[in-house]
Design a protein around this motif. Sequence first.
Motif, PDB file in Angstrom:
ATOM      1  N   GLU A 196       0.831  -1.211   0.000  1.00  0.00           N
ATOM      2  CA  GLU A 196       0.000   0.000   0.000  1.00  0.00           C
ATOM      3  C   GLU A 196       0.863   1.258   0.000  1.00  0.00           C
ATOM      4  O   GLU A 196       0.547   2.252  -0.666  1.00  0.00           O
ATOM      5  CB  GLU A 196      -0.924  -0.002   1.217  1.00  0.00           C
ATOM      6  N   ILE A 197       1.963   1.228   0.746  1.00  0.00           N
ATOM      7  CA  ILE A 197       2.850   2.395   0.800  1.00  0.00           C
ATOM      8  C   ILE A 197       3.528   2.606  -0.547  1.00  0.00           C
ATOM      9  O   ILE A 197       3.693   3.746  -1.005  1.00  0.00           O
ATOM     10  CB  ILE A 197       3.880   2.217   1.929  1.00  0.00           C
ATOM     11  N   LYS A 198       3.890   1.512  -1.219  1.00  0.00           N
ATOM     12  CA  LYS A 198       4.512   1.632  -2.541  1.00  0.00           C
ATOM     13  C   LYS A 198       3.513   2.177  -3.567  1.00  0.00           C
ATOM     14  O   LYS A 198       3.875   2.973  -4.440  1.00  0.00           O
ATOM     15  CB  LYS A 198       5.049   0.272  -2.993  1.00  0.00           C
ATOM     16  N   LYS A 199       2.252   1.759  -3.454  1.00  0.00           N
ATOM     17  CA  LYS A 199       1.218   2.324  -4.334  1.00  0.00           C
ATOM     18  C   LYS A 199       1.118   3.833  -4.151  1.00  0.00           C
ATOM     19  O   LYS A 199       1.001   4.587  -5.125  1.00  0.00           O
ATOM     20  CB  LYS A 199      -0.145   1.690  -4.015  1.00  0.00           C
ATOM     21  N   MET A 200       1.177   4.263  -2.894  1.00  0.00           N
ATOM     22  CA  MET A 200       1.100   5.697  -2.618  1.00  0.00           C
ATOM     23  C   MET A 200       2.309   6.416  -3.207  1.00  0.00           C
ATOM     24  O   MET A 200       2.184   7.501  -3.782  1.00  0.00           O
ATOM     25  CB  MET A 200       1.010   5.928  -1.114  1.00  0.00           C
ATOM     26  N   ALA A 201       3.495   5.809  -3.095  1.00  0.00           N
ATOM     27  CA  ALA A 201       4.709   6.439  -3.613  1.00  0.00           C
ATOM     28  C   ALA A 201       4.677   6.548  -5.137  1.00  0.00           C
ATOM     29  O   ALA A 201       5.087   7.565  -5.707  1.00  0.00           O
ATOM     30  CB  ALA A 201       5.934   5.656  -3.164  1.00  0.00           C
ATOM     31  N   LEU A 202       4.201   5.499  -5.814  1.00  0.00           N
ATOM     32  CA  LEU A 202       4.248   5.477  -7.273  1.00  0.00           C
ATOM     33  C   LEU A 202       3.079   6.191  -7.929  1.00  0.00           C
ATOM     34  O   LEU A 202       3.246   6.846  -8.962  1.00  0.00           O
ATOM     35  CB  LEU A 202       4.304   4.028  -7.767  1.00  0.00           C
ATOM     36  N   TYR A 203       1.895   6.055  -7.340  1.00  0.00           N
ATOM     37  CA  TYR A 203       0.695   6.561  -8.009  1.00  0.00           C
ATOM     38  C   TYR A 203      -0.019   7.684  -7.251  1.00  0.00           C
ATOM     39  O   TYR A 203      -0.867   8.371  -7.818  1.00  0.00           O
ATOM     40  CB  TYR A 203      -0.290   5.410  -8.257  1.00  0.00           C
ATOM     41  N   GLY A 204       0.315   7.850  -5.980  1.00  0.00           N
ATOM     42  CA  GLY A 204      -0.256   8.946  -5.213  1.00  0.00           C
ATOM     43  C   GLY A 204      -1.747   8.811  -4.966  1.00  0.00           C
ATOM     44  O   GLY A 204      -2.325   7.720  -4.993  1.00  0.00           O
TER      45      GLY A 204
ATOM     46  N   VAL B 237       0.701  17.260  -4.155  1.00  0.00           N
ATOM     47  CA  VAL B 237       0.511  16.245  -3.119  1.00  0.00           C
ATOM     48  C   VAL B 237       1.224  14.950  -3.487  1.00  0.00           C
ATOM     49  O   VAL B 237       1.907  14.329  -2.664  1.00  0.00           O
ATOM     50  CB  VAL B 237      -0.995  15.996  -2.888  1.00  0.00           C
ATOM     51  N   ASN B 238       1.109  14.549  -4.733  1.00  0.00           N
ATOM     52  CA  ASN B 238       1.712  13.281  -5.141  1.00  0.00           C
ATOM     53  C   ASN B 238       3.233  13.351  -5.211  1.00  0.00           C
ATOM     54  O   ASN B 238       3.917  12.343  -5.000  1.00  0.00           O
ATOM     55  CB  ASN B 238       1.115  12.828  -6.471  1.00  0.00           C
ATOM     56  N   ASP B 239       3.777  14.514  -5.512  1.00  0.00           N
ATOM     57  CA  ASP B 239       5.233  14.685  -5.432  1.00  0.00           C
ATOM     58  C   ASP B 239       5.712  14.489  -3.994  1.00  0.00           C
ATOM     59  O   ASP B 239       6.722  13.829  -3.744  1.00  0.00           O
ATOM     60  CB  ASP B 239       5.636  16.083  -5.930  1.00  0.00           C
ATOM     61  N   ALA B 240       4.973  15.073  -3.046  1.00  0.00           N
ATOM     62  CA  ALA B 240       5.326  14.926  -1.633  1.00  0.00           C
ATOM     63  C   ALA B 240       5.132  13.483  -1.175  1.00  0.00           C
ATOM     64  O   ALA B 240       5.896  12.979  -0.340  1.00  0.00           O
ATOM     65  CB  ALA B 240       4.482  15.872  -0.788  1.00  0.00           C
ATOM     66  N   ALA B 241       4.117  12.783  -1.712  1.00  0.00           N
ATOM     67  CA  ALA B 241       3.875  11.382  -1.341  1.00  0.00           C
ATOM     68  C   ALA B 241       5.050  10.504  -1.751  1.00  0.00           C
ATOM     69  O   ALA B 241       5.460   9.605  -1.013  1.00  0.00           O
ATOM     70  CB  ALA B 241       2.586  10.885  -1.986  1.00  0.00           C
ATOM     71  N   ARG B 242       5.601  10.758  -2.931  1.00  0.00           N
ATOM     72  CA  ARG B 242       6.766   9.988  -3.375  1.00  0.00           C
ATOM     73  C   ARG B 242       7.931  10.159  -2.416  1.00  0.00           C
ATOM     74  O   ARG B 242       8.613   9.208  -2.042  1.00  0.00           O
ATOM     75  CB  ARG B 242       7.169  10.415  -4.794  1.00  0.00           C
ATOM     76  N   SER B 243       8.152  11.393  -2.002  1.00  0.00           N
ATOM     77  CA  SER B 243       9.263  11.678  -1.102  1.00  0.00           C
ATOM     78  C   SER B 243       9.043  11.060   0.277  1.00  0.00           C
ATOM     79  O   SER B 243       9.953  10.468   0.866  1.00  0.00           O
ATOM     80  CB  SER B 243       9.440  13.195  -0.974  1.00  0.00           C
ATOM     81  N   LEU B 244       7.816  11.172   0.785  1.00  0.00           N
ATOM     82  CA  LEU B 244       7.519  10.709   2.138  1.00  0.00           C
ATOM     83  C   LEU B 244       7.589   9.179   2.250  1.00  0.00           C
ATOM     84  O   LEU B 244       8.001   8.630   3.275  1.00  0.00           O
ATOM     85  CB  LEU B 244       6.134  11.211   2.560  1.00  0.00           C
ATOM     86  N   CYS B 245       7.189   8.495   1.192  1.00  0.00           N
ATOM     87  CA  CYS B 245       7.105   7.032   1.235  1.00  0.00           C
ATOM     88  C   CYS B 245       8.320   6.337   0.628  1.00  0.00           C
ATOM     89  O   CYS B 245       8.360   5.103   0.562  1.00  0.00           O
ATOM     90  CB  CYS B 245       5.842   6.571   0.490  1.00  0.00           C
ATOM     91  N   LEU B 246       9.303   7.110   0.186  1.00  0.00           N
ATOM     92  CA  LEU B 246      10.411   6.546  -0.579  1.00  0.00           C
ATOM     93  C   LEU B 246      11.212   5.509   0.185  1.00  0.00           C
ATOM     94  O   LEU B 246      11.579   4.458  -0.351  1.00  0.00           O
ATOM     95  CB  LEU B 246      11.338   7.676  -1.051  1.00  0.00           C
TER      96      LEU B 246
END
Length: 654
Positions: A199-207, A275-284
């Motif tokens: 789920e965290i990887k989905k958030m990182a890749l697709y937001g 938001v999705n740019d920040a999600a990639r960074s936060l979940c990286l």
Amino acid sequence: LKKRFPIGLVEQIQSWTPPEVQAFHRAHYRPNNAHLYVIGDVDPELAEMLVHKMFSHLEARPPPEYAKEEEMEMPNLKSLNTFFPPINHQWAGSQVFGEAECRVHSFEHELMQGVSLHVFAKFPVEPIVTLSDYLQALVKRLIVVALQVRLNVHSRGDPISMVEFSYLDSPREACAVCALDMMATTEHWERAVQIVVKEIKKMALYGLSQSELQRCLSALLSDSSQLAAQGDRMSNQEQLQFLMESQACGHTFMDPDQLQEATNLVAACISLEQVNDAARSLCLSLASFGTEGSPMPSSLVACYPPGTQISSEEVVAAFASAAAQEVESMDDIAVPSSLMSGEEQRALLTERKPTWLPSLADAVDAEQDAQEFGVFQKQLSNGIKVNFRASDAESQRGHLRVTVPCGRMMESDFRKGAMAIGARTMQEGGAMLGWTREQVELFCVDHLIMAEVACNEEFLFMEFVFPTSKVTEGDEHVTGVEGVMQVLHALLHRYVWEEDALQRAKQAFRQAHEQVGKNLEAAAAEHLLAHMTGGDYRFLSVSPADIEALTLDDVSTAIEAFLTTDNVEISFSGDLAPQDFERLALQYLGTIPPSSLAVPPRDLSIPMAIPSSILTRDLRLEVPDSDARAVAYVAGTAPNKWGVLAGGTEALGE
């Protein structure tokens, strides 16, 4: 941690000498190492004068010099911020996979029931001093909320009983901490890691999707609005805590009204791409865990029960394997704006024609209560009893409780544990009115509705806490209180019993039973109750054998036997006009078909199956515990809440 809580040892404390304690006090309790806050109904000028009078004569003292053997790193974060402790951190991303070993702490603890897993990524605190800073902080909050909603779908007992993703500024830790905390079953902890990291990887890749962002943003704006509405009711302690944290982190302190204004301003500027740019960074650090050259989190911790061995290498391998999974973007779930259509509501009103019956109590008494206390007591034509009171103690908030007389006392007529596990099955379920459990859960999230279904010895009850105002924009969206009424309509009339919900409920009760035997307080209370009630199972935790024996038909039959309109009482208190509550209650509760208990209720007394002489003796129980400690309970017979003794006499007189 695997041996004791890190709060010092008795022999250490006993070995300290008065000069050592005085030296410590002088080194750290210095005027230039202290911060004074004054919050409350005070005159600022007078307070400032008194502070100056009482403390200005105290002289500053230099910070302590640490001995080499204390291994104090210098300089440290306290050198940069006097609010912080004298420590340094390994920041997340300061080391990468392929160049260093991941920091993992794995240990056994005798009180653990499952596997506890934690991933920490530490970052420097980013002070919020401009609207641009606040926008970045708000974006992180949106990501955390959206990801937590997704993770909650999986935290149903097996393999995951709890999972939480957070990002918080911590003055005590001198950093911002992005943390993943989860509890998993011992047998399937690796599968739990796979599910969560996926789920965290989905958030990182697709937001987030656009609709997901809009739902989370609406909920956040509503939360801010309610906080502002209750701002003048915040306690001094709450204000003090907020002020201390803001000052320590370097944030600009804002009162609730200012905070709401800032939230409204920056919310209008938030874009999905941002938001999705920040999600990639936060979940990286978790999404790319183990990949050569990818950033490492600060540390991982695994704690497991006796009889299990989980090495640090196995923890790293599990997270690396989970991060290597192929993932696809999440299908956007259609979240209803209302659980019941207007057409359906009108049809029910036309068909059933609900009305209010004359007052339950004497008309004069009821009128006096309404005028003096603002409490209205009414009954719907289908038999449901309703009590309500308008209160603005919590602005734009409401609290509703459904009380159904039955509880575990009535399990003598059904299978052991049927009432308790039946209530938990309702809590674990949620499919209703043609919507799936996921859709109903997201509906409640969107409308900030918190619900609990539980059972004690006397009652089955349902608790709802919610906003009374509209949270989501749009004419098609209902208010929080109307959303609760729709959920209640389904729970009391058209509830869908689900087999997977029963299995999750069973898992929760298995874990609860195991925990009783390993918890000092719970084990002692259970031992005492068993002796006082002659081992009556209705007052004890449900045994594993009784849990396994229950079927979906067993628990649904037990619960539905008492969910009749003549046996349900609803109480509401909140920031809502009485006439509005009456209208909604008539519309949603009044249209439930009338029903009656198949068997009239009977009086049941708490059993006293053992001679009273036994109650005077001392009972002793030894429970393995990580600390040398004891607990004591004193118990005996007493009047019930209405002052009636077991023999029927009035303890307080007529």
